[in-house]
Scaffold this active site. Sequence first.
Site, short mmCIF file in Angstrom:
data_model
loop_
_atom_site.label_atom_id
_atom_site.label_comp_id
_atom_site.label_asym_id
_atom_site.label_seq_id
_atom_site.Cartn_x
_atom_site.Cartn_y
_atom_site.Cartn_z
N ASP A 128 50.09 19.59 25.96
CA ASP A 128 49.91 19.28 24.55
C ASP A 128 48.52 18.67 24.39
O ASP A 128 48.25 17.58 24.89
CB ASP A 128 50.99 18.29 24.09
CG ASP A 128 50.80 17.89 22.64
OD1 ASP A 128 50.86 18.77 21.78
OD2 ASP A 128 50.58 16.69 22.39
N GLU A 186 49.15 25.21 23.44
CA GLU A 186 49.30 25.52 22.02
C GLU A 186 48.09 26.29 21.52
O GLU A 186 46.96 25.89 21.75
CB GLU A 186 49.39 24.23 21.22
CG GLU A 186 50.78 23.74 20.99
CD GLU A 186 50.76 22.49 20.12
OE1 GLU A 186 51.64 22.36 19.29
OE2 GLU A 186 49.86 21.66 20.29
N ASP A 201 53.94 13.12 22.75
CA ASP A 201 53.18 14.24 23.32
C ASP A 201 53.89 14.85 24.53
O ASP A 201 53.78 16.05 24.78
CB ASP A 201 51.77 13.78 23.71
CG ASP A 201 50.99 13.27 22.50
OD1 ASP A 201 51.29 13.73 21.38
OD2 ASP A 201 50.11 12.41 22.68
N CYS A 258 70.96 13.38 20.44
CA CYS A 258 71.38 13.32 21.85
C CYS A 258 70.92 12.03 22.54
O CYS A 258 71.24 11.79 23.70
CB CYS A 258 70.85 14.53 22.62
SG CYS A 258 69.06 14.49 22.88
N CYS A 267 65.54 10.83 19.68
CA CYS A 267 66.47 11.81 19.11
C CYS A 267 67.79 11.14 18.72
O CYS A 267 68.48 10.59 19.58
CB CYS A 267 66.73 12.94 20.10
SG CYS A 267 67.83 14.19 19.43
N CYS A 298 67.72 18.61 23.28
CA CYS A 298 68.86 19.27 22.65
C CYS A 298 68.46 20.33 21.63
O CYS A 298 69.30 21.08 21.14
CB CYS A 298 69.77 18.24 21.98
SG CYS A 298 69.04 17.48 20.51
#
Length: 324
Positions: free
Chosen positions: A105, A194, A274, A267, A264, A249
């Site tokens: 990233d 990316e 990053d 989960c 999250c 997840c």
Amino acid sequence: QKSPGKKDYPKFPSECCANKKFTRSVEYKTTGYKLSPDRKKIEFKDGFKAGVFELWTSRDLVWYSEQQISRVRVVRRADGYYCQFLVNVERKETHNFEGNVVGIDLGLNAFYTDSDGNAVNNPKYLRRSEKRLKKLQRRVSRRHEKGKKPQSNNYHKARIQLARHHLKISRQRKDHGVKTARALTQSHDLVVYEDLKVSNLVKNHHLAKSISDASWYQFTQWLEYYAKLHGIVCIAVLPHFTSQNCSNCGQTVKKSLSVRTHKCPHCGYVADRDHNAAKNILAKGLEILGAIVNSTEGHSESGGDPFAEHSEGKATGEPDLWRA
Ligand SMILES: [Zn+2]
């Protein structure tokens, strides 16, 4: 009179053109120049400047035959004239395939963060150089007097200093980009990054400086170059949702750019923003790879394929981004 085989490039403009760019070049194919037998001197017959010039080389030209040198270009930069030789040599690196795969990233805080959570920072010398660049830019604008012709000597001194410093920074950035890209491709069999549309991002003024400074685009070009040299796979994926999705997840966890930690609620997975993005980038790359391998008719099984276990046979990849 034009000599055959020589491209018709514009002549160098006179030295006083303050507003023009510093880089100008004259290119030769096979005629118009002559190398001395020891390859330490070059003679130009026309185009650049007639006469014999000493070559200060970083690589010894003695190793290459005259037939291998297919093009010579004289480039003017802020600190002097450079002679570039296009030499036809087959370059190939041996690569130890060990099954290491990585997603990276490219970021604003670190230069990049990988899918294992390692961050590679911008080197200190580059940050120091950028501070000095700002100082020199201020000096030039301070010494510029609007409408005055000619401008003062002090203005021109500052302008030349700035141009030289620009050159220094671009060399430092290139150096850092090359080394980082080479290290990544040497130690991995798959690199996923990316596909940042830099031109789109630069329009955003807050991000513009950091992006141009980090020289991501140049870095990804070197990444592609070294991947080919090492015979490894390098994939660019679309940046959509790579920072918003949970790499554990798959649920979307919306967050603004200032939120540095991915937490999250679905989960319970917690990771650096990053790092989470890099894991998503790697997963996207593997998905594309799986789709391509499975859509290729008549491909034969190769023993010890490091990617085989990751190919999940999804046909929903983005094969147009395949850039191996
Ligand atoms: Zn999750």
